[in-house]
Write a protein that holds these residues in place. Structure first.
Motif, PDB file in Angstrom:
ATOM      1  N   PRO A  81     -35.028   8.629  22.661  1.00 51.13           N
ATOM      2  CA  PRO A  81     -35.121   8.017  21.743  1.00 51.13           C
ATOM      3  C   PRO A  81     -36.515   7.691  20.635  1.00 51.13           C
ATOM      4  O   PRO A  81     -36.645   6.845  21.382  1.00 51.13           O
ATOM      5  N   HIS A  82     -36.600   7.084  19.608  1.00 49.04           N
ATOM      6  CA  HIS A  82     -37.606   7.462  18.762  1.00 49.04           C
ATOM      7  C   HIS A  82     -37.860   5.999  18.696  1.00 49.04           C
ATOM      8  O   HIS A  82     -38.917   5.162  19.202  1.00 49.04           O
ATOM      9  N   ARG A  83     -36.785   4.921  18.320  1.00 52.11           N
ATOM     10  CA  ARG A  83     -37.585   4.079  18.351  1.00 52.11           C
ATOM     11  C   ARG A  83     -37.699   3.372  20.521  1.00 52.11           C
ATOM     12  O   ARG A  83     -38.304   1.733  20.275  1.00 52.11           O
ATOM     13  N   VAL A  84     -37.523   3.840  21.399  1.00 49.71           N
ATOM     14  CA  VAL A  84     -37.585   3.260  22.534  1.00 49.71           C
ATOM     15  C   VAL A  84     -38.727   3.739  22.472  1.00 49.71           C
ATOM     16  O   VAL A  84     -40.113   3.087  23.237  1.00 49.71           O
ATOM     17  N   ALA A  85     -39.459   4.687  22.242  1.00 49.51           N
ATOM     18  CA  ALA A  85     -41.119   5.117  22.176  1.00 49.51           C
ATOM     19  C   ALA A  85     -41.290   4.296  21.194  1.00 49.51           C
ATOM     20  O   ALA A  85     -42.793   3.348  21.558  1.00 49.51           O
ATOM     21  N   LEU A  86     -41.631   3.463  20.112  1.00 46.95           N
ATOM     22  CA  LEU A  86     -42.502   2.976  18.976  1.00 46.95           C
ATOM     23  C   LEU A  86     -42.049   1.082  19.897  1.00 46.95           C
ATOM     24  O   LEU A  86     -43.362   0.913  19.625  1.00 46.95           O
ATOM     25  N   GLU A  87     -41.000   1.169  20.754  1.00 43.90           N
ATOM     26  CA  GLU A  87     -41.107  -0.191  21.130  1.00 43.90           C
ATOM     27  C   GLU A  87     -42.956  -0.157  22.179  1.00 43.90           C
ATOM     28  O   GLU A  87     -42.950  -1.437  22.300  1.00 43.90           O
ATOM     29  N   ARG A  88     -42.137   1.241  23.067  1.00 52.41           N
ATOM     30  CA  ARG A  88     -43.509   1.051  23.768  1.00 52.41           C
ATOM     31  C   ARG A  88     -45.159   0.721  23.796  1.00 52.41           C
ATOM     32  O   ARG A  88     -46.105   0.199  23.816  1.00 52.41           O
ATOM     33  N   ALA A  89     -45.313   2.032  22.342  1.00 52.10           N
ATOM     34  CA  ALA A  89     -46.262   1.649  21.671  1.00 52.10           C
ATOM     35  C   ALA A  89     -46.557   0.307  21.340  1.00 52.10           C
ATOM     36  O   ALA A  89     -48.053  -0.441  20.717  1.00 52.10           O
ATOM     37  N   LEU A  90     -45.976  -0.534  20.671  1.00 52.70           N
ATOM     38  CA  LEU A  90     -45.751  -1.921  20.096  1.00 52.70           C
ATOM     39  C   LEU A  90     -46.635  -2.857  21.736  1.00 52.70           C
ATOM     40  O   LEU A  90     -47.549  -3.137  21.506  1.00 52.70           O
ATOM     41  N   ARG A  91     -46.061  -2.464  22.259  1.00 52.70           N
ATOM     42  CA  ARG A  91     -45.542  -3.690  23.605  1.00 52.70           C
ATOM     43  C   ARG A  91     -47.619  -3.314  24.068  1.00 52.70           C
ATOM     44  O   ARG A  91     -48.081  -4.294  24.878  1.00 52.70           O
ATOM     45  N   ALA A  92     -48.185  -2.062  23.495  1.00 50.73           N
ATOM     46  CA  ALA A  92     -49.243  -1.442  24.041  1.00 50.73           C
ATOM     47  C   ALA A  92     -50.799  -2.299  23.440  1.00 50.73           C
ATOM     48  O   ALA A  92     -51.637  -2.082  23.424  1.00 50.73           O
ATOM     49  N   LEU A  93     -50.100  -3.036  22.268  1.00 50.94           N
ATOM     50  CA  LEU A  93     -50.839  -3.394  21.392  1.00 50.94           C
ATOM     51  C   LEU A  93     -51.571  -4.713  21.730  1.00 50.94           C
ATOM     52  O   LEU A  93     -51.031  -5.489  22.236  1.00 50.94           O
ATOM     53  N   PRO A  94     -52.557  -5.043  21.314  1.00 50.82           N
ATOM     54  CA  PRO A  94     -53.611  -6.257  22.299  1.00 50.82           C
ATOM     55  C   PRO A  94     -53.414  -7.037  20.977  1.00 50.82           C
ATOM     56  O   PRO A  94     -54.068  -7.578  19.953  1.00 50.82           O
ATOM     57  N   ILE A  95     -51.793  -7.425  20.551  1.00 51.42           N
ATOM     58  CA  ILE A  95     -51.465  -8.851  19.602  1.00 51.42           C
ATOM     59  C   ILE A  95     -50.119  -9.873  20.041  1.00 51.42           C
ATOM     60  O   ILE A  95     -49.739  -9.026  21.208  1.00 51.42           O
ATOM     61  N   THR A  96     -50.433 -10.805  19.695  1.00 54.79           N
ATOM     62  CA  THR A  96     -49.271 -11.448  19.883  1.00 54.79           C
ATOM     63  C   THR A  96     -47.572 -11.256  19.933  1.00 54.79           C
ATOM     64  O   THR A  96     -47.380  -9.863  19.085  1.00 54.79           O
ATOM     65  N   ALA A  97     -46.478 -12.096  20.288  1.00 50.85           N
ATOM     66  CA  ALA A  97     -45.223 -11.730  20.399  1.00 50.85           C
ATOM     67  C   ALA A  97     -45.466 -11.186  18.934  1.00 50.85           C
ATOM     68  O   ALA A  97     -44.249 -10.814  18.405  1.00 50.85           O
ATOM     69  N   GLY A  98     -45.118 -12.455  18.236  1.00 51.77           N
ATOM     70  CA  GLY A  98     -44.724 -13.108  16.459  1.00 51.77           C
ATOM     71  C   GLY A  98     -45.600 -11.682  16.111  1.00 51.77           C
ATOM     72  O   GLY A  98     -45.022 -11.235  14.770  1.00 51.77           O
ATOM     73  N   GLN A  99     -46.619 -10.865  16.303  1.00 50.32           N
ATOM     74  CA  GLN A  99     -47.431 -10.503  14.985  1.00 50.32           C
ATOM     75  C   GLN A  99     -46.800  -9.037  15.846  1.00 50.32           C
ATOM     76  O   GLN A  99     -46.320  -8.149  14.704  1.00 50.32           O
ATOM     77  N   ILE A 100     -46.002  -8.910  17.176  1.00 48.49           N
ATOM     78  CA  ILE A 100     -45.393  -7.614  17.404  1.00 48.49           C
ATOM     79  C   ILE A 100     -44.256  -7.425  16.261  1.00 48.49           C
ATOM     80  O   ILE A 100     -43.783  -6.384  15.776  1.00 48.49           O
ATOM     81  N   ALA A 101     -43.165  -8.424  16.396  1.00 46.50           N
ATOM     82  CA  ALA A 101     -42.604  -8.462  15.234  1.00 46.50           C
ATOM     83  C   ALA A 101     -42.709  -8.553  13.507  1.00 46.50           C
ATOM     84  O   ALA A 101     -42.103  -7.719  13.320  1.00 46.50           O
ATOM     85  N   VAL A 102     -43.877  -8.367  13.649  1.00 46.06           N
ATOM     86  CA  VAL A 102     -44.118  -8.333  12.325  1.00 46.06           C
ATOM     87  C   VAL A 102     -44.599  -6.841  12.082  1.00 46.06           C
ATOM     88  O   VAL A 102     -44.403  -5.997  11.013  1.00 46.06           O
ATOM     89  N   CYS A 103     -45.405  -6.351  13.149  1.00 49.81           N
ATOM     90  CA  CYS A 103     -45.460  -4.688  12.804  1.00 49.81           C
ATOM     91  C   CYS A 103     -44.218  -4.085  12.890  1.00 49.81           C
ATOM     92  O   CYS A 103     -44.471  -2.969  12.341  1.00 49.81           O
ATOM     93  N   ARG A 104     -43.149  -4.658  13.765  1.00 43.42           N
ATOM     94  CA  ARG A 104     -41.997  -3.666  13.743  1.00 43.42           C
ATOM     95  C   ARG A 104     -41.482  -3.083  12.166  1.00 43.42           C
ATOM     96  O   ARG A 104     -40.599  -2.304  11.964  1.00 43.42           O
TER      97      ARG A 104
END
Length: 387
Positions: free
Chosen positions: A312-335
């Motif tokens: 599923p695309h949403r699994v791939a999206l979470e992997r891509a978000l985890r790879a970004l050099p940003i904080t957990a709060g910033q990941i939530a905003v990017c989502r």
């Protein structure tokens, strides 16, 4: 103007990884999709060489399992025939002891003794697979229902699991158990993309006789068949692959017959290779077939089958978000930004002030050297495609 960025501490990196893992468990994924995605992401919380999950019934009986990396069917059969709930009890808790075990982590120290390393279990089952030590977690739902066993392995020469590793594993268990217990059915119209797992290959005669299989083909076919189990491990690989192969081989036989005629040769050369999509709760499995003709002689052609799993695309999206050099709060905003939400909508969803969302967005754009929501989508889509 350049800015100086501080390197995150190990503690902050672990906290970020834990939040990302919890977000993955909150996606409502079918268990067959959640388990491989979770085991992959778990490496960032507790490093290990291979991870495994055993599904059990409430009595602690093994139903099926998923393990990262290639499966050695002979070793697996030996384990089930000789050790499972039998001789393994000589040096470690038998598998069915899970039914009496509370939720939580079993320390690696339980098996860190010479008796275990001299045992047949270690030398015939563990060592040939490159396994030396393990952390095991008993996974139960909030109701107490036994869901399974989560095992992290390290090999010879790797560091021993520590108390800190045990605590981190314990911290992710509630989210994982909740994700397994609350997971819904597979979403038929979920957008799928290729998983990062490498393609696997089968080489067969056109009548279905298997000549060669790549190292990970059996594990991929077991996933497509519903998971690794004692029964499925005993099936010949060609039979295991039958849902993908039967129609594909028929098309390849027709293609070979056409190629044998002058009129059909040109049409076949222009036609794309045949492919089959087999959808299961674990994802979509795509088999693509090509004819291989001998370089010399009159030998019949062979069928080369390339296998891939789409997730599923949403699994791939979470992997891509985890790879970004940003904080957990910033990941939530990017989502939220990726989903097309406004900053005000993101703030309401996350329960934070608009100024916080604006600040996170500004920092993300600066870190990624981008300037808009559409550019963020491009960055993430590129990462998903590259995987």
């Amino acid at each position: 103007m350049s800015s100086t960025r501080s390197t995150p501490s190990p503690t902050s990196r672990a906290a970020r990884s834990l939040v990302a893992l919890q977000a993955l468990c909150d996606l409502g994924l079918h268990p067959e999709v959640l388990v491989p995605a979770f085991l992959e992401a778990l490496h960032s919380v507790v490093p290990s060489s291979r991870n495994l999950f055993d599904w059990t019934d409430e009595q602690g009986r093994l139903v099926r399992y998923f393990i990262e990396g290639p499966i050695d069917a002979q070793i697996a059969q030996l384990y089930f025939d000789e050790f499972h709930n039998r001789r393994e009890a000589e040096v470690m808790p038998a598998f069915d002891s899970l039914r009496r075990s509370p939720a939580g982590v079993r320390s690696a120290d339980e098996l860190d003794h010479e008796g275990f390393f001299r045992s047949d279990l270690y030398n015939e089952i563990w060592r040939p697979q490159g396994l030396r030590t393990r952390l095991e977690a008993v996974v139960r739902a909030r109701t107490g229902q036994l869901l399974g066993s989560l095992v992290l392995y390290r090999g010879p020469g790797e560091r021993r699991f520590t108390r800190d590793n045990e605590e981190r594993l314990a911290a992710v268990l509630p989210a994982f158990a909740a994700g397994l217990a609350a997971a819904g059915p597979a979403v038929a119209d979920d957008r799928h993309v290729p998983s990062p797992e490498p393609p696997e290959t089968l080489l067969l005669t056109l009548d279905g006789t298997l000549c060669h299989a790549s190292a990970g083909a059996q594990r991929l076919l077991l996933m497509a068949a519903g998971g690794a189990s004692r029964d499925r491990l005993s099936r010949p690989l060609a039979l295991l692959a039958d849902p993908l192969l039967s129609m594909l081989l028929l098309r390849l036989r027709d293609r070979a017959a056409q190629q044998a005629t002058p009129d059909g040769r040109a049409a076949v050369a222009l036609a794309p290779p045949p492919s089959i999509v087999h959808e299961t709760p674990a994802g979509q499995f795509v088999a693509r077939g090509e004819l291989l003709r001998p370089a010399q002689g009159e030998s019949p052609p062979l069928a080369q089958i390339t296998l891939r799993r789409l997730e599923p695309h949403r699994v791939a999206l979470e992997r891509a978000l985890r790879a970004l050099p940003i904080t957990a709060g910033q990941i939530a905003v990017c989502r939220g930004l990726y989903a097309g939400l406004t900053q005000a909508e993101i703030g309401r969803r996350l329960g934070v002030a608009p100024a916080t969302v604006i600040d996170h967005t500004r920092k993300v754009y600066r870190t990624l050297d981008i300037g808009s929501q559409s550019e963020l989508r491009d960055v993430l889509d590129t990462r998903i495609g590259a995987a």
